[in-house]
Design an enzyme around this catalytic site. Structure first.
Site, mmCIF file in Angstrom:
data_model
loop_
_atom_site.group_PDB
_atom_site.id
_atom_site.type_symbol
_atom_site.label_atom_id
_atom_site.label_comp_id
_atom_site.label_asym_id
_atom_site.label_seq_id
_atom_site.Cartn_x
_atom_site.Cartn_y
_atom_site.Cartn_z
ATOM 1 N N PRO A 8 -8.084 -0.499 -4.692
ATOM 2 C CA PRO A 8 -8.790 0.162 -3.300
ATOM 3 C C PRO A 8 -9.561 -0.519 -3.090
ATOM 4 C CG PRO A 8 -8.155 1.675 -5.113
ATOM 5 C CD PRO A 8 -7.826 0.146 -5.665
ATOM 6 N N GLU A 9 -9.573 -1.227 -1.584
ATOM 7 C CA GLU A 9 -10.486 -1.877 -0.719
ATOM 8 C C GLU A 9 -11.273 -0.493 0.042
ATOM 9 O OE1 GLU A 9 -8.852 -5.183 1.251
ATOM 10 O OE2 GLU A 9 -7.110 -4.850 -0.234
ATOM 11 N N LYS A 65 -16.335 -1.288 -1.445
ATOM 12 C CA LYS A 65 -15.510 -0.768 -2.605
ATOM 13 C C LYS A 65 -16.053 0.215 -3.102
ATOM 14 C CE LYS A 65 -12.625 -4.554 -2.089
ATOM 15 N NZ LYS A 65 -12.157 -5.613 -3.009
ATOM 16 N N ARG A 122 -4.977 -15.949 -6.458
ATOM 17 C CA ARG A 122 -4.021 -14.856 -6.150
ATOM 18 C C ARG A 122 -3.326 -15.113 -5.335
ATOM 19 N NH1 ARG A 122 -8.400 -10.708 -4.303
ATOM 20 N NH2 ARG A 122 -10.182 -12.088 -5.631
#
Length: 284
Positions: free
Chosen positions: A2-3, A57, A271
């Site tokens: 979640p951002e 966050k 990533r």
């Protein structure tokens, strides 16, 4: 993970369900949920929640002179009336209602923490005017939806980092809340390659990237965040639908919405990064 838009959606959803309620007890149902707190969660009993606040966050519940920090990790959720098998902690309120912290992958945590004055005397986060911030969150920069964040200051800090622009964007100490999804989207919007060196960019262009990131996240908040699977839902178990508006993230092999060139996926910073090789040329 979640951002900012996902955490803000959860924060807004929690407010009508928890503000003004008094905690009767908290059941810690997994050993990792309170791993940041040697005292556990029992000290929360008897405290009344006066607000739900977010910076980047990170989210916290105001409980008098202390705060309960909630970091969602990879898969954390705050759920009302959950039937999940992954409940890691349950808050029981004195009015008979409850709130569940659900976390399938157990990277999230709950942490009772002391509140410190903010260095700039501004509100600690979105959702409260109190110029206080939990000690464990004090190192996190203001986020892009914070009216006190000055993009000119951010651009100057990034310019002096002598690093790749995406690495700078993901640095939560400079400006918080941006993760992999919204970084890729902002860079596409700004026509900037993720590996572009900040020293080769003007201050105006760096600020432009962050402005695009702000706009992308504002739209994502309006859409309830981005859901790719059941690991992110709001407090009522509903998914966000900003995934329908994504231009590059997760679009490998699909045509660019701007020029038609095939979207590429590269590995950067251990990533995935998604980009249009025509719109986001590294030499530009």
């Amino acid at each position: 993970m979640p951002e900012l838009p996902e955490v803000e959606t959860i924060r807004r959803g929690l407010v009508p369900h928890v503000v003004g309620k008094t905690i009767a007890r908290v059941d810690a149902l997994h050993p990792r949920v309170a791993r940041m707190s040697p005292e556990g969660l029992d000290s929360l009993a008897g405290m009344t929640i006066s607000g739900v606040v977010r910076r980047g966050k990170f989210m916290w519940f105001l409980t008098g002179e202390r705060a309960l920090v909630a970091h969602l990790g990879m898969s954390g959720q705050m759920r009302i009336n959950s039937d999940s098998v992954h409940v890691r902690a349950r808050f029981h309120f004195t009015d008979g209602t409850s709130l569940d912290f659900v976390d399938q992958r157990t990277f999230g945590y709950l942490h009772p923490d002391q509140l410190l004055p903010t260095p700039d005397s501004g509100p600690g986060g979105y959702g409260s005017q109190a110029a206080m911030i939990p000690a464990s969150v004090a190192h996190i920069g203001r986020d892009l939806l914070d009216p006190l964040l000055d993009l000119r200051d951010v651009a100057r800090a990034v310019k002096h980092r002598r690093t790749e622009i995406k690495r700078a964007i993901l640095n939560q100490n400079i400006a918080s809340g941006i993760g992999n999804i919204y970084a890729d989207e902002a860079l596409w919007e700004a026509c900037v390659h993720p590996q572009k060196m900040t020293t080769a960019m003007s201050l105006a262009k760096i600020a432009d990237v962050y402005e695009h990131a702000r706009e992308v996240m504002e739209r994502a908040v309006e859409a309830g965040g981005t859901s790719f699977d059941e690991l992110y839902v709001n407090v009522n178990g509903e998914s966000g639908y900003f995934d329908r508006s994504l231009h590059v993230y997760g679009k490998t092999g699909q045509p660019c919405d701007r020029c038609g060139k095939e979207i590429q996926r590269i590995t950067f910073m251990n990533r995935s990064s998604h980009l249009c090789p025509a719109c986001q040329r590294r030499s530009r």
